[in-house]
Structures are given as C-alpha cells and as structure tokens.
Design a protein around this motif. Structure first.
Motif, mmCIF file in Angstrom:
data_model
loop_
_atom_site.group_PDB
_atom_site.id
_atom_site.type_symbol
_atom_site.label_atom_id
_atom_site.label_comp_id
_atom_site.label_asym_id
_atom_site.label_seq_id
_atom_site.Cartn_x
_atom_site.Cartn_y
_atom_site.Cartn_z
ATOM 1 N N THR A 36 0.293 3.934 -2.839
ATOM 2 C CA THR A 36 -0.018 5.261 -2.549
ATOM 3 C C THR A 36 1.117 6.317 -3.153
ATOM 4 O O THR A 36 0.759 7.525 -3.969
ATOM 5 N N ARG A 92 -4.731 2.603 8.873
ATOM 6 C CA ARG A 92 -5.246 2.064 7.756
ATOM 7 C C ARG A 92 -6.503 0.972 8.164
ATOM 8 O O ARG A 92 -6.198 0.283 9.142
ATOM 9 N N VAL A 126 4.654 7.409 -0.106
ATOM 10 C CA VAL A 126 4.847 6.502 0.778
ATOM 11 C C VAL A 126 4.958 6.656 2.250
ATOM 12 O O VAL A 126 4.359 6.130 3.042
ATOM 13 N N GLU A 158 1.307 7.513 3.460
ATOM 14 C CA GLU A 158 0.594 6.250 3.491
ATOM 15 C C GLU A 158 0.920 5.552 4.935
ATOM 16 O O GLU A 158 0.359 4.886 5.581
ATOM 17 N N SER A 159 2.142 5.618 5.193
ATOM 18 C CA SER A 159 2.977 5.001 6.596
ATOM 19 C C SER A 159 2.260 5.816 7.694
ATOM 20 O O SER A 159 2.287 4.968 8.728
ATOM 21 N N ARG A 202 0.625 -1.180 -0.091
ATOM 22 C CA ARG A 202 0.118 0.093 0.170
ATOM 23 C C ARG A 202 0.788 1.180 0.058
ATOM 24 O O ARG A 202 0.465 2.245 -0.691
ATOM 25 N N ARG A 203 2.045 1.318 0.771
ATOM 26 C CA ARG A 203 2.823 2.446 0.466
ATOM 27 C C ARG A 203 3.216 2.836 -0.872
ATOM 28 O O ARG A 203 3.346 3.967 -1.107
#
Length: 501
Positions: free
Chosen positions: A105, A478, A470, A473-474, A101-102
């Motif tokens: 995004t 989530r 990245v 998103e981190s 996911r990172r």
C-alpha cells in the motif's frame, strides 16, 4: 521450461460496475501508452542539452544505452513476476505480494505521488508552450494556467472513455513526434553528420561515457526513461496478459533506449563532438534548451520542421499527461478493489473505464498545479523542475523495492525456480538501481534546478508518502482474503505458459 501463471483475485467481489474491460488492448496499444509516457520529443529536447552541457558532453547518447541495459535487467524479474500476479496496480501488487501488504500500500501511494507529480510538472511546461503557440499563431497569449485548466477537462473526458480510444489517440500523437525525430536522425545519418562527420566513438566508447560528469548524464537518462513499467499496469485489460505484458515490456525498453541513443547521437553529430557542448551551453543560457534540438532539425529538414516541432512538443506533453493520467487511474482502481481506498473509486463505466478514479486524478492535478499559479511562480523553473525530480526519485525507489520483492516472492512461493529470472537478474538490478538512486540523490539539486533548501523537502516527500501508506495499511481492518498477503493457493486454477523471456 514451462511455469505457471496465477491471476490475483481481488479482495472485493467484482461486479459490472467496477470491472475493467478485459482483452481490450494488445502489445501495440500498451507500447503506445509507454512511449507516450516517455514523451520522446520533450525528453530529448529538454534533457539532452543538460546531459551534454553539464554531464559527459558528446558521450551523453551512451548514457541512454547504459540506463536502458539496467532497466532491461530489472525487467527480467519484473516480467517473471507478471506471469503470476495479474493486477492493474503493478507496484502495489508486486511489492505487496513479496514484501507484505503494508509496503504494498505504501508503494501504491508512492506510485500515485510519482505519477501525479510528473503529470503536474507536464502541465506546467505544456501551459507555457501552448500559451506561446497561441501568441505566435493567434496573437493572443492566455495565461499558462488557463491552458492547463482547459486541458485538464480534455484529459478528464479522454480518461473516462474506453481504453481503446485512448490508445488510438496516443498512437496518433506519438507517431507525430517520433516521426519528425526519426526523419531528422535519418537525414543526418545519410548525409554524414555535421562538421566532424558521424564519429560513433565520440559518443559510445567507454571513455566517452566516463568523460566529464557521467553521473549527471545518467541521471537525466533515468528521467527520460520514466514510465516504462506501465506495461504491467494495463495487464488486467490486456489481451492474453501472460504474453502481452512481457512482449510489450521488452519492446518498450528496447525501443526507448535505442531510439533515444540514436537521435541524441545524431544531434551530437549535427554539431560535432567538439562543438556540441558549447552549443548546448548556449541553448541553456538562452533560456530555452530545446533550441539545441530544433536548430539541428531546422538545418536538416528546413525551417518548417522546427515550426512543426514546436507544435509537436505541445502534443508530446499532452500525450504524456494522458498516459500518466491513465496509469494513475489504474492504481486508484486497484486500491479500491483491494479495499485500501473506498470502493466507490473502483466504479467503471459500461465501457469498462474507471471514471471515478479519472475524476479523482483531475482533482489531484488541480490541487498540485494551481498553487503555483496563485503564487505567481514560474511554471518551468518551479512546477516542472521540482516535480520532475520528485517523480524520478520516487520511481527509482519503487524499482528497487520491486527487484527485492521479486527475489522474496519466488524464494517463498517456488512458483518459478529459474535462477536467472528469479534471483540473479533481480539482485543485479537491485544493486545497479541502488547505485542509480545514489546518482539521483547526489545530483538532485541540479535535476530540479534549485537550492538545497528546496531539494530537502522534495526528497523527504518520497519516504514520507511511503510511510503514510504503511501506517494507513497498518490501521486498516484487513479482510481474510487480502490479495497482497494471501499465499498462492495450491488448488488455484493455473494456466501453464511457455516463457518468452
């Protein structure tokens, strides 16, 4: 051999106010969105003189075929994954599913940066052309930025309407520019070319491709192929996406590569392989490289065709701006659906058009374009040149990440075990795309027409934007059902399909 298709469910529950219109667009409609992004008249008129004069001369047409073959190889894995991930985010969903996911995004932000910079650079060239046309036919030359502002309003309106209307509008514009190019090319072909005849070997033999500086020709070939991947961006609105997206992708790649190679070969033939380099150099020295194409069109079809071509050059850019505006809208909508951006950006009209995302794209275009107007910078030598280079580099990086993601995704999920589609082709594509990325970096100062001091910050913007995504998103909390990391459920409803590729 059959395999299964899995449609990604969004992290947030969909409702009527964030739902894109399903089944709204078919193969032909998607094809016109892709061809609009290519802006054939702009691509050939603007890039071909540079590829000929600074690259491999009469062998420039072969560069389009080589780049087309690399993109077709990339499309094999790209399409294989499109059967299992149906989302309008394309790179966002594909890279996220394979590499996490990172990076997903980060790739979405990089795609937005690439699409917005190419949209902004088109506004610069478009503003200059429209201002010149107004001066010629109306006797009034408005500032280029005023033409751009008026067009931003038009693009905002069209981007907020349903996608079928946008497809029809683009079809009309693309048909005009491709029509005049095809008419010129066919007349030149059937009349036997110019002083040296057609001479296909001078443009397509390996020795012709490798003459001079082929890396420069390949670099401009990449720039001209920009945007083909938008076939997958419209998968959420496509009729039968498992079939529509693959067909539209292969058709788009074949059409673009063959059309660009054919028309550019006819331009070379019109001047003659021994004289076309001098003609291209003279066009560039005049300050208007499109003279190379329009002079050939005028000789083949008559002076009227060159005048019509000038108007079609403006509509070509208009079509390209709308195509990238719509593509960006789908990325923003997808990010809102997945929770990476506030949910409000995924709101749609009753016709299923992402109107909030469209407004955001218009604001971003304004932010990117207007500083060049305020500072009095040349819109072609700075805005168009700089941002087109950034966009090409960003897209090549995304192609590379996607090819790697395809391999990882299928090795992990085993949803498709065909070696060519899921391993061999994606690996070969990754290697070749990495080589193309090296060519883009090596020739970046030439691509942007600037100095090393200008090139460095523009190049660095690509990894920086990826890194920002990245990091963001981190830091994001989530949800448990994040579509980019959730493993495919064995109990998910799977629709068996027969591969078309």
């Amino acid at each position: 051999m059959s395999h299964s298709t899995q449609t990604a469910a969004p992290a947030r529950e969909r409702n009527d106010h964030s739902q894109l219109k399903r089944g709204a667009i078919g193969v032909v409609g998607i094809l016109f969105f892709v061809l609009s992004a290519q802006a054939p008249l702009t691509g050939i008129g603007g890039a071909l003189p540079l590829a000929v004069a600074l690259g491999n001369g009469a062998g420039a047409p072969a560069a389009y075929l080589v780049v087309g073959l690399v993109i077709a190889l990339f499309a094999v894995g790209f399409i294989a994954m499109s059967r299992h991930v149906t989302a309008e985010g394309a790179f966002y969903a594909y890279i996220g599913r394979g590499l996490g996911r990172r990076l997903g995004t980060g790739s979405a932000l990089l795609a937005l940066w690439s699409y917005n910079t190419v949209q902004a650079c088109m506004y610069g060239l478009y503003g200059v052309i429209v201002s010149s046309l107004a001066d010629t036919y109306l006797g009034v030359a408005p500032p280029w930025w005023a033409c751009a502002l008026v067009t931003m309003v038009l693009i905002q309106v069209l981007g907020s309407l349903n996608i079928e209307l946008g497809a029809r509008f683009l079809a009309l514009l693309v048909a005009g520019e491709m029509g005049i190019l095809l008419a010129f090319a066919l007349v030149t072909l059937f009349t036997g070319g110019g002083p040296q005849g057609l001479d296909p070997g001078a443009s397509f033999w390996p020795s012709a491709l490798l003459a001079g500086a082929p890396g420069i020709a390949l670099t401009f070939g990449i720039a001209s192929m920009f945007g083909f991947e938008s076939t997958a961006i419209y998968s959420a609105e496509a009729k039968d996406p498992a079939r529509t997206v693959p067909r539209a992708t292969y058709l788009a790649v074949a059409t673009i590569a063959l059309f660009f190679a054919f028309v550019s070969w006819m331009v070379v033939s019109a001047y003659g392989a021994d004289q076309v380099v001098a003609a291209a150099g003279g066009a560039l020295e005049s300050g208007d490289g499109t003279v190379l194409l329009f002079a050939a069109i005028s000789d083949a079809l008559g002076p009227w065709a060159a005048e019509v071509g000038g108007v079609l050059l403006a509509t070509s850019l208009l079509a390209g701006i709308l195509a990238f505006h719509n593509a960006s809208n789908r990325y923003v909508h997808s990010l809102g659906e997945g929770g990476a951006l506030p949910a409000v950006v995924s709101r749609t009209t009753r016709q299923g058009a992402p109107f909030v995302a469209s407004g955001l794209q218009t604001v971003l275009a304004l932010v990117l374009v207007m500083p060049f107007a305020v500072l009095g910078l040349d819109p072609v030598l700075t805005l168009f040149a700089w941002f087109s280079g950034v966009a090409v580099l960003g897209l090549v990086v995304l192609y590379l990440l996607t090819s790697i993601s395809v391999v990882v995704f299928f090795r992990r999920t085993r949803l498709d075990t065909r070696p060519w589609q899921t391993l061999v082709a994606p690996v070969l594509a990754a290697v070749l795309i990495a080589a193309l990325a090296g060519l883009v970096l090596t020739n970046f100062t030439l691509l942007i027409g600037g100095s090393l001091g200008t090139a460095v910050p523009l190049v660095l913007s690509v990894p920086l934007v990826l890194l920002v995504g990245v990091v963001l998103e981190s830091l994001r909390r989530r949800p448990a059902d994040d579509v980019l990391t959730a493993a495919p459920s064995p109990t998910a409803v799977l629709a068996p399909t027969t591969p078309t590729a």
